[in-house]
Design a protein around this motif. Structure first.
Motif, PDB file in Angstrom:
ATOM      1  N   TYR A  49      -1.010 -10.909  -0.149  1.00  0.00           N
ATOM      2  CA  TYR A  49       0.141 -10.116  -0.566  1.00  0.00           C
ATOM      3  C   TYR A  49       1.358 -11.005  -0.830  1.00  0.00           C
ATOM      4  O   TYR A  49       2.111 -10.756  -1.771  1.00  0.00           O
ATOM      5  N   ASP A  81      -1.550   2.105   5.991  1.00  0.00           N
ATOM      6  CA  ASP A  81      -0.123   2.168   5.660  1.00  0.00           C
ATOM      7  C   ASP A  81       0.231   1.140   4.589  1.00  0.00           C
ATOM      8  O   ASP A  81       0.949   1.448   3.634  1.00  0.00           O
ATOM      9  N   LYS A  82      -0.274  -0.067   4.734  1.00  0.00           N
ATOM     10  CA  LYS A  82       0.002  -1.124   3.763  1.00  0.00           C
ATOM     11  C   LYS A  82      -0.686  -0.814   2.430  1.00  0.00           C
ATOM     12  O   LYS A  82      -0.108  -1.050   1.362  1.00  0.00           O
ATOM     13  N   GLU A  85       1.410   1.661   0.751  1.00  0.00           N
ATOM     14  CA  GLU A  85       2.656   1.005   0.324  1.00  0.00           C
ATOM     15  C   GLU A  85       2.414   0.268  -0.998  1.00  0.00           C
ATOM     16  O   GLU A  85       3.240   0.330  -1.922  1.00  0.00           O
ATOM     17  N   ILE A  86       1.283  -0.406  -1.102  1.00  0.00           N
ATOM     18  CA  ILE A  86       0.940  -1.133  -2.328  1.00  0.00           C
ATOM     19  C   ILE A  86       0.684  -0.143  -3.461  1.00  0.00           C
ATOM     20  O   ILE A  86       1.113  -0.358  -4.608  1.00  0.00           O
ATOM     21  N   ASP A  88       2.078   2.774  -3.810  1.00  0.00           N
ATOM     22  CA  ASP A  88       3.390   3.261  -4.235  1.00  0.00           C
ATOM     23  C   ASP A  88       4.125   2.216  -5.075  1.00  0.00           C
ATOM     24  O   ASP A  88       4.759   2.540  -6.079  1.00  0.00           O
ATOM     25  N   GLU A  89       4.015   0.958  -4.660  1.00  0.00           N
ATOM     26  CA  GLU A  89       4.640  -0.139  -5.404  1.00  0.00           C
ATOM     27  C   GLU A  89       4.056  -0.225  -6.812  1.00  0.00           C
ATOM     28  O   GLU A  89       4.786  -0.378  -7.794  1.00  0.00           O
ATOM     29  N   LYS A  92       5.478   2.488  -8.886  1.00  0.00           N
ATOM     30  CA  LYS A  92       6.892   2.231  -9.207  1.00  0.00           C
ATOM     31  C   LYS A  92       7.060   1.280 -10.381  1.00  0.00           C
ATOM     32  O   LYS A  92       8.006   1.394 -11.144  1.00  0.00           O
TER      33      LYS A  92
END
Length: 171
Positions: A49, A81-82, A85-86, A88-89, A92
């Motif tokens: 990451y 969770d990670k 998060e990725i 969602d990133e 975005k």
């Protein structure tokens, strides 16, 4: 670098990568992807990451394949969770999840028994124009069977059969 990663010599691969940067060798997105993929495969997810961050910092656009590699790695290591998060990133920056993204996340959610969120992702998948495939349905059917919810497993089985244009009454 790829040869070092394939022979599980992560230390040498990362050293070579760092040496290339230090010597001013132009690194393309494939070099970054090779390192990200290799680190993910051996479970060095935080390192993978951080290379995505480095890749962006150096002006490269992270593609869907790189994001999917990371999401899959974090899911396999139960770091949902990670992984989300990725996800969602990725959304975005304007990349749409593909069938692999959705199937990976649905599988991870089923494995932890979060069927409501898995069902939400199945719906999102369809809303996003990404038609659920046999893998998505099979993952949900398997998850519900393992959880002892055979009624819901059959619901998804019948739904899958309707989607495939086959009769829904097979049993």
């Amino acid at each position: 670098m790829g040869a070092f990663l394939h022979s599980n010599n992560v230390g040498r691969a990362t050293t070579l990568f760092d040496e290339m940067i230090k010597e001013g060798v132009f690194l393309d997105s494939m070099a970054y992807f090779t390192l990200i993929s290799g680190l993910t495969q051996v479970g060095k997810l935080d390192g993978a990451y951080s290379n995505v961050s480095s890749m962006k910092k150096n002006g490269f656009r992270v593609d869907i394949k790189s994001y999917n590699t990371l999401i899959s790695g974090f899911c396999k290591n139960k770091r949902l969770d990670k992984a989300f998060e990725i996800h969602d990133e990725m959304c975005k920056v304007g990349l749409r999840p593909d069938i692999f993204t959705y199937n990976t996340l649905i599988d991870a959610l089923c494995k932890v028994g979060d069927f409501s969120k898995a069902d939400k992702f199945l719906s999102e998948m369809g809303d996003d124009g990404c038609k659920p495939n046999v893998v998505a349905y099979g993952t949900l059917i398997n998850g519900f069977c393992k959880a002892g919810d055979l009624d819901r497993a059959m619901k998804f089985f019948r739904s899958m059969m309707c989607e495939r244009g086959r009769p829904t009454r097979l049993l």
